[in-house]
Design an enzyme around this catalytic site. Structure first.
Site, short mmCIF file in Angstrom:
data_model
loop_
_atom_site.label_atom_id
_atom_site.label_comp_id
_atom_site.label_asym_id
_atom_site.label_seq_id
_atom_site.Cartn_x
_atom_site.Cartn_y
_atom_site.Cartn_z
N THR A 120 1.05 -1.30 0.08
CA THR A 120 0.00 -0.07 -0.09
C THR A 120 0.94 1.20 -0.03
OG1 THR A 120 -1.64 -1.33 1.42
CG2 THR A 120 -2.04 1.33 1.16
N TYR A 145 -12.87 -5.13 0.83
CA TYR A 145 -13.99 -4.51 0.20
C TYR A 145 -15.06 -5.79 0.20
CZ TYR A 145 -17.28 -1.81 -2.06
OH TYR A 145 -18.37 -1.24 -2.61
N TYR A 175 -0.76 -10.75 5.08
CA TYR A 175 -1.11 -9.38 5.55
C TYR A 175 -2.30 -9.11 6.21
CZ TYR A 175 -0.67 -4.17 5.28
OH TYR A 175 -0.66 -2.62 5.56
N ARG A 217 -7.94 -1.46 6.67
CA ARG A 217 -8.23 -1.23 5.70
C ARG A 217 -9.03 -2.09 4.79
NH1 ARG A 217 -4.72 2.63 3.02
NH2 ARG A 217 -2.87 3.30 4.16
N LYS A 235 2.30 -10.26 8.61
CA LYS A 235 2.62 -8.95 8.68
C LYS A 235 1.15 -8.52 9.67
CE LYS A 235 2.94 -3.94 6.69
NZ LYS A 235 2.63 -3.36 5.85
N ILE A 262 7.53 -4.68 8.83
CA ILE A 262 7.53 -3.87 7.52
C ILE A 262 7.05 -2.66 7.83
CG2 ILE A 262 6.31 -4.04 5.38
CD1 ILE A 262 6.03 -7.09 5.68
#
Length: 291
Positions: free
Chosen positions: A43, A106, A132, A137, A160, A202
């Site tokens: 991202t 989403y 991740y 998000r 992550k 990260i």
């Protein structure tokens, strides 16, 4: 070994196009400063606004520029499993060492859907995968139990974790085993994350302060939390300032103050407000990065 300070690299632009010369300089600088891995096209690398061709170009270039000096963990996430397969197979073809795969955003899959998505990516190639997990998000949170099921697959090697829940490290150690790689996805809480059993971060801040972030991580990995806390005190204002507005814009502005990258970001992101710029500049002075 994937551990330590691993910057989620920004993707530099020039006149709206990829700036590959600057990207190469950033890769060399990061490695010289002590970063122990690189993540292109996460991202922070503006993956949402790169075309597929640009995405693949950046991954291939970072693999080439790194030249085996540190592991390259290619961003290869999508909320479309077929698209994710394309990205991860490309990363394998060009020589990435692992792939970073975000939980599908989403469309909000169930835990069963999460397992099936990651298993499909696992089965389509031979590249190690780091999950991740970033509910803020993706609006979906992979449970430690689901992660434990995935950890039983031979090439699902780590996570992550950007949940912000420090206790997840211990819970994931219980479900996934102590050898499962756990990397923080939040700079500000990386100290506590490693104290619970994490082995790296990260990092967005490492774009701007790679040497300090690398030395901070080294201190935690040798169990020297007194020294690590001194680094934390230097870095904390920068962690906060970079994320007042979208972190990648903050990182690019910080790099611009160092003369290493333009501030340019792609819409719908825009440049920072003056107040945020002042906060980032002051935090960089506090950290000793600029005068």
């Amino acid at each position: 070994m994937i551990q330590g300070s691993i910057p989620a690299l920004v993707t530099p632009f020039k006149n709206g196009e990829l700036d590959m010369d600057t990207l190469k300089k950033l890769v060399d600088w990061q490695i010289e400063q002590g970063s122990t891995g690189l993540v292109p096209v996460g991202t922070t690398g503006e993956s949402p606004t790169l075309s597929h061709e640009e995405h693949e170009t950046v991954v291939e270039a970072v693999v080439k520029f790194a030249a085996g000096r540190v592991p390259v963990i290619a961003g290869a996430g999508s909320n479309n499993t077929v698209e994710g397969i394309r990205l991860i197979q490309h990363a394998e073809r060009v020589g990435a060492d692992a792939a970073l795969v975000v939980t599908p955003y989403y469309n909000r899959p169930t835990q069963a859907g999460l397992y099936a998505h990651f298993k499909a990516l696992h089965d389509c190639c031979n590249l190690p995968i780091i999950i991740y997990n970033i509910p803020g998000r993706s609006v979906v949170d992979m449970t430690p139990e689901t992660m434990g099921r995935l950890a039983a697959l031979p090439r699902i090697i780590g996570v992550k974790d950007a949940t912000g829940k420090i206790e997840r490290v211990s819970m994931q150690r219980a479900s996934c085993g102590p050898d499962f790689i756990q990397l923080s996805g939040e700079d500000a809480t990386a100290l506590g994350f490693n104290a619970h059993g994490g082995t790296g971060c990260i990092s967005v801040t490492a774009n701007v302060a790679p040497k300090l972030c690398a030395e901070f991580q080294q201190a935690t990995l040798r169990g020297d939390y007194r020294t690590a806390l001194e680094y934390q005190d230097r870095l904390m204002p920068l962690h906060e300032a970079i994320f007042i507005e979208p972190g990648l814009a903050g990182a690019k502005y910080g790099l611009s103050l160092l003369g290493r990258c333009a501030e340019d970001v792609r819409l719908p992101l825009v440049g920072l407000t003056d107040g945020t710029k002042e906060r980032i500049r002051a935090a960089m002075v506090h950290a000793g990065l600029i005068n």
